[in-house]
Design an enzyme around this catalytic site. Structure first.
Site, short mmCIF file in Angstrom:
data_model
loop_
_atom_site.label_atom_id
_atom_site.label_comp_id
_atom_site.label_asym_id
_atom_site.label_seq_id
_atom_site.Cartn_x
_atom_site.Cartn_y
_atom_site.Cartn_z
N HIS A 120 8.66 30.82 -15.72
CA HIS A 120 8.96 29.39 -16.37
C HIS A 120 9.37 28.99 -14.79
O HIS A 120 9.87 29.26 -13.95
CB HIS A 120 10.09 29.46 -17.00
CG HIS A 120 10.43 28.11 -17.69
ND1 HIS A 120 11.19 26.92 -16.76
CD2 HIS A 120 10.37 27.49 -18.89
CE1 HIS A 120 11.40 25.98 -17.59
NE2 HIS A 120 10.76 26.42 -18.78
N GLN A 202 14.50 33.41 -22.89
CA GLN A 202 13.97 33.64 -23.97
C GLN A 202 14.26 35.25 -24.79
O GLN A 202 13.82 35.54 -25.76
CB GLN A 202 12.39 33.83 -23.87
CG GLN A 202 11.92 32.57 -23.50
CD GLN A 202 11.81 31.43 -24.53
OE1 GLN A 202 12.14 31.51 -25.82
NE2 GLN A 202 11.60 29.96 -24.16
N LYS A 225 18.52 27.88 -26.83
CA LYS A 225 17.52 28.68 -27.30
C LYS A 225 18.09 29.91 -28.26
O LYS A 225 17.32 30.89 -28.51
CB LYS A 225 16.94 29.22 -26.07
CG LYS A 225 16.08 28.07 -25.43
CD LYS A 225 15.20 28.52 -24.15
CE LYS A 225 15.13 27.43 -23.34
NZ LYS A 225 13.68 26.65 -23.72
N CYS A 364 5.80 24.50 -19.04
CA CYS A 364 6.79 24.79 -17.57
C CYS A 364 6.09 26.18 -16.97
O CYS A 364 7.08 26.65 -16.41
CB CYS A 364 8.09 24.64 -17.79
SG CYS A 364 8.62 23.11 -18.36
#
Ligand SMILES: Cc1ncc(COP(=O)(O)O)c(C=O)c1O
Length: 407
Positions: A120, A202, A225, A364
């Site tokens: 990212h 993530q 997230k 991104c």
């Protein structure tokens, strides 16, 4: 998972979008919030609002305790050695930028910084800028032709002695889970002083994460997230490093003493946390961790894995191009793809008209899309409230888009 008992904990999932049930598959961008998190934030403002670590009055002491309680919960959630290793930031991007600024004095001309094409931008641009500023060499490990991580090439590069190694734990485009532990071992065997920074945006809340076992030096992630509020993140800093780095943000809350000629710093974690933090958001993160713990991270991991495999199987039958490794067992929660002759934005638009939220664009991760020679992709990402029925809706939506575009 056709039914999901957790769905009812998330008020927003009862919404209708364009006269359809909301099918929320944009979880890699941000997750929805359970009622307990929303309540924790509003309860803080309703009953406990005050600044932390400053006032000798009841509300301030309550607010401080609530913030520190989250620090303890987060520390235990990622297996930190002590809660003080958890630094609150405004998000993963902030955490990674802070990490890059903290290590800057250790980086000299010709130091070697290694990152990858899979990253990212938040774990790419700070290192690119640091290299530019210091004259360090930036080595970017290319992905394999399908967009998967190249362990062989990475090993070769790590064996050439690396000073800074910045790596994602789970790709936000392909969902590939990287075996960070084995890479850290290689990097540190060659250079025990190599500093490893892991982007766990993530990973945390999606799979068990144990920072001690990874043996990295910094670990960054975002509350939003993993069911928490936006504007809150964490930078985990290994205890042994606290005294080796000067703070990079200065102001209230982080000093020991200030005179006209010099200032000295408080102990960690405070020395790394200048200014008033997002207290209500941090309290919300505590509630999110509590919710995740009430289900169990192993169970959550298993369910997201099951959904990911199901999505890969169903999408694999549609004649579309899925990005990333063939090996579905290495993927967690994210599937990106392109439908031939339909731009990802057009697909996302058709799906939105059916109440299905996905993401389209470069997510991104421009270096990865450039490596794959595509300008954009569509991305569906899953979390603990999604069901196989949601994925069936996505499949139906893609079929409908193909019919509309006659492809
Ligand atoms: C892998 C990864 N790293 C970093 C970030 C940045 O997170 P934030 O925007 O919350 O700072 C994201 C967000 O999409 C991400 O997926």
């Amino acid at each position: 998972m056709t039914e999901n008992t957790k769905t009812s904990d998330f008020p927003i999932l009862a919404c209708n979008i364009n006269n359809h049930r909301l099918v929320y598959l944009d979880n890699a961008a941000t997750t929805q919030k359970p009622k307990c998190v929303i309540d924790a934030v509003s309860n803080f403002y309703l009953k406990h609002n005050a600044n932390v670590h400053r006032g000798i009055h009841t509300l301030s002491e309550e607010a401080t305790e609530m913030l520190e309680e989250t620090r303890r919960k987060v520390a235990s959630f990622i297996d930190a050695v002590v809660p003080e290793e958890v630094i609150f930031t405004s998000g993963a991007t902030d955490s990674l930028n802070i990490a890059a600024r903290l290590v800057e004095p250790k980086v000299q001309k010709n130091s070697v910084i290694v990152t990858t094409e899979l990253e990212h931008h938040s774990n790419f641009v700070p290192w690119q800028e640091l290299a530019k500023k210091t004259g360090a060499v930036l080595k970017v490990i290319p992905v394999l032709s399908v967009g998967s991580f190249d362990y062989q090439k990475t090993k070769e590069i790590l064996l050439q002695k690396v000073d800074i190694f910045a790596i994602t734990h789970v790709s936000n485009v392909t969902g590939e889970v990287i075996d960070v532990k084995s890479l850290v071992k290689i990097a540190k065997a060659k250079n025990p002083d190599c500093l490893v920074i892991v982007d766990g945006a993530q990973a945390v809340g999606h799979m068990p994460v144990n920072v001690q076992s990874l043996d990295c030096d910094f670990y960054a992630f975002s509350a939003h997230k993993m069911l928490g509020p936006t504007g809150v993140g964490v930078l985990w800093i290994k205890r042994d490093l606290w005294d080796k780095f000067n703070p990079v943000k200065f102001g209230g809350g982080m000093i020991s003493e200030v005179s006209l000629s010099k200032s000295t710093w408080d102990v960690a974690p405070y020395k790394f946390e200048a200014g008033t933090p997002n207290i209500a958001g941090i309290v919300g993160l505590g509630a999110a961790v509590g919710y995740l713990n009430s289900i169990g991270i192993e169970k959550i991991y298993g369910e997201i894995r099951e959904l990911t495999e199901y999505a890969l199987e169903k999408l694999g039958k549609l004649g579309i191009k899925i990005l990333g490794a063939e090996d579905t067992k290495k993927r967690l929660g994210v599937v990106s793809f392109n439908v031939p002759s339909i731009h990802a934005h057009d697909l996302a638009s058709v799906l939105d008209s059916l109440g299905i939220a996905i993401r389209s664009g470069h997510h991104c991760a421009m270096p990865l899309h450039t490596a794959l020679k595509i300008p954009a992709s569509a991305r569906a990402s899953f979390y603990l409230y999604n069901t196989k029925k949601d994925i069936d809706e996505l499949v139906k939506g893609i079929i409908k888009a193909k019919e509309m575009f006659r492809v």
